[in-house]
Design a protein around this motif. Structure first.
Motif, short mmCIF file in Angstrom:
data_model
loop_
_atom_site.label_atom_id
_atom_site.label_comp_id
_atom_site.label_asym_id
_atom_site.label_seq_id
_atom_site.Cartn_x
_atom_site.Cartn_y
_atom_site.Cartn_z
N TRP A 40 0.83 -1.21 0.00
CA TRP A 40 0.00 0.00 0.00
C TRP A 40 0.87 1.26 0.00
N VAL A 41 1.93 1.26 0.79
CA VAL A 41 2.78 2.44 0.93
C VAL A 41 3.83 2.55 -0.18
N ASN A 42 4.44 1.43 -0.54
CA ASN A 42 5.60 1.46 -1.44
C ASN A 42 5.36 0.89 -2.83
N GLY A 43 4.21 0.35 -3.10
CA GLY A 43 3.96 -0.31 -4.38
C GLY A 43 4.40 -1.76 -4.32
N PRO A 44 4.34 -2.44 -5.45
CA PRO A 44 4.65 -3.87 -5.47
C PRO A 44 6.04 -4.15 -4.91
N PRO A 45 6.14 -5.11 -4.02
CA PRO A 45 7.46 -5.45 -3.48
C PRO A 45 8.28 -6.21 -4.52
N PRO A 46 9.59 -6.14 -4.41
CA PRO A 46 10.44 -6.87 -5.36
C PRO A 46 10.38 -8.37 -5.08
N ASP A 47 10.61 -9.16 -6.10
CA ASP A 47 10.68 -10.61 -5.92
C ASP A 47 12.08 -10.96 -5.47
N ASP A 48 12.40 -10.56 -4.25
CA ASP A 48 13.72 -10.74 -3.67
C ASP A 48 13.53 -11.29 -2.26
N ASP A 49 13.95 -12.52 -2.04
CA ASP A 49 13.67 -13.17 -0.76
C ASP A 49 14.23 -12.44 0.44
N ALA A 50 15.40 -11.86 0.32
CA ALA A 50 15.98 -11.13 1.46
C ALA A 50 15.12 -9.92 1.83
N GLN A 51 14.68 -9.17 0.82
CA GLN A 51 13.85 -7.99 1.09
C GLN A 51 12.47 -8.39 1.60
N LEU A 52 11.90 -9.44 1.03
CA LEU A 52 10.59 -9.90 1.48
C LEU A 52 10.65 -10.40 2.92
N ALA A 53 11.71 -11.10 3.27
CA ALA A 53 11.88 -11.55 4.66
C ALA A 53 11.96 -10.36 5.59
N THR A 54 12.66 -9.31 5.17
CA THR A 54 12.75 -8.10 5.98
C THR A 54 11.38 -7.46 6.15
N ILE A 55 10.61 -7.37 5.07
CA ILE A 55 9.28 -6.76 5.14
C ILE A 55 8.41 -7.49 6.16
N VAL A 56 8.45 -8.82 6.16
CA VAL A 56 7.58 -9.58 7.06
C VAL A 56 8.24 -9.87 8.41
N LYS A 57 9.43 -9.30 8.62
CA LYS A 57 10.14 -9.45 9.91
C LYS A 57 10.45 -10.91 10.22
N ALA A 58 10.88 -11.63 9.20
CA ALA A 58 11.17 -13.05 9.35
C ALA A 58 12.63 -13.33 9.06
N SER A 59 13.13 -14.39 9.67
CA SER A 59 14.48 -14.86 9.32
C SER A 59 14.39 -15.50 7.93
N PRO A 60 15.53 -15.72 7.29
CA PRO A 60 15.49 -16.40 5.98
C PRO A 60 14.79 -17.76 6.05
N ALA A 61 15.03 -18.51 7.12
CA ALA A 61 14.38 -19.83 7.26
C ALA A 61 12.87 -19.68 7.44
N GLU A 62 12.45 -18.70 8.24
CA GLU A 62 11.02 -18.47 8.43
C GLU A 62 10.37 -18.04 7.12
#
Length: 78
Positions: A40-62
């Motif tokens: 909603w704030v930034n537009g479509p998120p990138p298809d990048d697992d590291a950035q997506l994990a950061t957005i959802v506050k998850a570790s890479p394994a989570e």
């Protein structure tokens, strides 16, 4: 009153949300809501697992466990 900022509110329709997410776990709900808010704030998120994990506050394994569920709610472009 000043003009509303686009990130000062976000529509959420509880009936629609609940209908589409009744089978999500608590962690999946949290990840999905964080992705929706970021989108909603930034537009479509990138298809990048590291950035997506950061957005959802998850570790890479989570995130590795969350991703297969989250992709059902989004169209992956690129």
């Amino acid at each position: 009153m000043g003009k509303a900022r686009p990130d000062s509110w976000m529509p959420l329709y509880p009936g629609d949300y609940h209908r589409d997410t009744t089978r999500l776990t608590r962690d999946q709900h949290g990840g999905y809501l964080l992705l929706i808010m970021d989108y909603w704030v930034n537009g479509p998120p990138p298809d990048d697992d590291a950035q997506l994990a950061t957005i959802v506050k998850a570790s890479p394994a989570e995130w590795k466990r969350l991703r297969p569920v989250m992709v059902r709610f989004f169209a992956i472009l690129d």
